[in-house]
Design an enzyme around this catalytic site. Structure first.
Site: not given
Ligand SMILES: *Cc1c(COP(=O)(O)O)cnc(C)c1O
Length: 451
Positions: A167, A262, A290
């Site tokens: 993702y 990522d 995050k």
């Protein structure tokens, strides 16, 4: 077992006699969620929160502190979601909160340069091997969107390779075989994504260098780069097999393409320098999010200075943000990274997380439940199947119905796991040894009840 919820009956549960499910009163949560469903699509601001893939009603949170979350009915949970990653120092760390209070006095948003951006940039550049320059944005999605544009701008090529189950946020071009949120909702691809946009998105099975080689061979001179989660957390927890990251590094170099990690999830989580420091493979570009926001909305992308020089206003690739580099967000990020850079941090995270997953594995074995799982530093995950799982196709063999029952049983015992069989779990510096023990005991209880 230390009763993690308000229900004292829990403490009498023993491994040999599986307890009947303790009751969990969530009346207020149910009321709020019922109202929310009339106000917001699905009652949530982000899909996985709605508990669709585990069944039952989502728990509405009231407050979080340390390793715990409290819901609006007053139940306490040991939290292994940690706001989906940011809470690595524990929720509402007193030093982060104090720094935020101070920053708040100076205002909530500048829309002009502030020295806090320099401070966070210096910390990120010092920590993450590939990052020589960085651009701050407001979310992981934004970081991935921008890095995609940058890959194309720098190489003059349009196609990208991503991996099944990875993702990279919800930008059009990445919504192909995109892992947990999409997978558990059973949306193959999202409507509204133009076919012409995803035509340039090539996908390969994770851990399969041969497929990547093939894609490069079939699309000579057209592939801008390869983007991946260096440890997958959005298709459950899947680790790179030895040689996979190194192989991608070589293949991209050979083909004049860029390698992008990522690290929105893995950055500052599986080591201070992320997966690239842990595995010793340096990509050209990196996305982050995050943890670097310490619980406020921050994303970032960075990498080689010659590539970052393409980004406006230094170069022609446009990307901007009204709230980017926001002083509160920068403050939470700076304080979080300072806390993480103290000696012993990652050793502690590694130890408790390994102890947790080893305990859970043993509990599953005791109950005769098929299980495979693992951990790296403060990230863990498991599948309810024999395994091993090296890619998303294999992950789909996991028993998701049983996971739903496990999830419910854990909630009833005061443990909050991600509401999807295809999400990694997160520990924090606030999780005590007693929290870990209580969690393993709860797993044992629930596994025995499901056997
Ligand atoms: C969470 C995540 C994103 C998206 O970040 P948001 O802040 O939710 O937009 C992108 N990539 C990975 C690997 C993620 O885990």
């Amino acid at each position: 077992m230390r009763p993690p919820s308000a229900d004292p009956a829990l403490s009498s549960a023993t491994p040999s006699a599986p307890a009947s499910a303790p009751s969990l009163l969530t009346t207020r949560s149910e009321e709020i969620f019922a109202a929310a469903q009339t106000l917001m699509p699905g009652g949530v601001s982000s899909p996985v929160r709605a508990f669709k893939s585990v069944g039952g009603q989502p728990i509405v949170f009231d407050r979080v502190k340390g390793a715990y979350a409290w819901d609006v009915d007053g139940n306490r949970y040991i939290d292994y979601v940690g706001s989906w990653g940011p809470a690595i120092c524990g929720h509402s760390h007193p030093e982060v909160i104090a720094a935020l209070h101070q920053a708040l006095e100076k205002g909530t948003s500048f829309g002009a340069p502030c020295v806090l951006e320099n401070e966070l940039a210096e910390l990120v550049i010092a920590a993450v091997p590939s990052v020589e320059m960085v651009r701050f944005v407001n979310s992981g999605t934004e970081a991935c969107m921008a890095v995609l544009r940058l890959m194309r701008a720098f190489t003059g090529r349009e196609k990208v390779i991503k991996f099944e189950g990875c993702y990279h946020g919800h930008a059009d071009m990445f919504l192909v075989k995109a892992g947990s949120g999409v997978a558990t909702l059973g949306l193959p691809d999202s409507p509204g994504v133009p076919r012409a946009v995803t035509a340039g998105t090539l996908t390969a099975p994770y851990n399969c260098l041969e497929s990547v080689k093939q894609l490069f061979a079939n699309n000579p001179g057209e592939i801008a780069g390869v983007i991946l989660e260096p440890v997958v957390g959005n298709a459950g927890f899947i680790t790179p097999e030895p040689g996979f990251l190194e192989g991608l590094r070589e293949l991209t170099k050979e083909n004049g393409a860029l390698l992008v990690f990522d690290e929105v999830m893995t950055g500052f989580r599986i080591s201070y320098g992320g997966a690239q420091a842990r595995f010793g493979v340096t990509p050209d570009l990196t996305t982050m999010g995050k943890v670097i926001g310490g619980g406020l909305p921050v994303g970032a992308y960075g990498g080689r200075a010659d590539i970052m020089a393409m980004v406006a206003p230094a170069g022609p690739m446009y990307q901007a943000g009204t709230l980017s580099g926001n002083p509160l967000a920068m403050t939470a990020g700076i304080k979080t990274l300072q806390l993480l850079s103290q000696p012993g941090t990652y050793e502690r995270l590694e130890t408790i997380t390994k102890r947790l997953i080893d305990g859970v594995r043993a509990a599953a074995a005791e109950a005769g439940i098929p299980f495979c799982g693992g951990s790296i530093s403060a990230m863990f995950g498991f599948f309810l199947c024999e395994g091993p799982v090296h890619n998303f196709e294999q992950a789909k063999a996991a028993d998701t119905v049983r996971f739903g029952r496990l999830h419910r049983g854990m909630l009833e015992r005061g443990v909050y796991l991600a509401p999807s069989a295809f999400e990694a779990g997160f520990t924090s510096l606030a999780h005590s040894d007693a929290d870990i023990d209580a969690t393993i005991d709860a797993f044992r209880d629930v596994f025995l009840s499901l056997a």
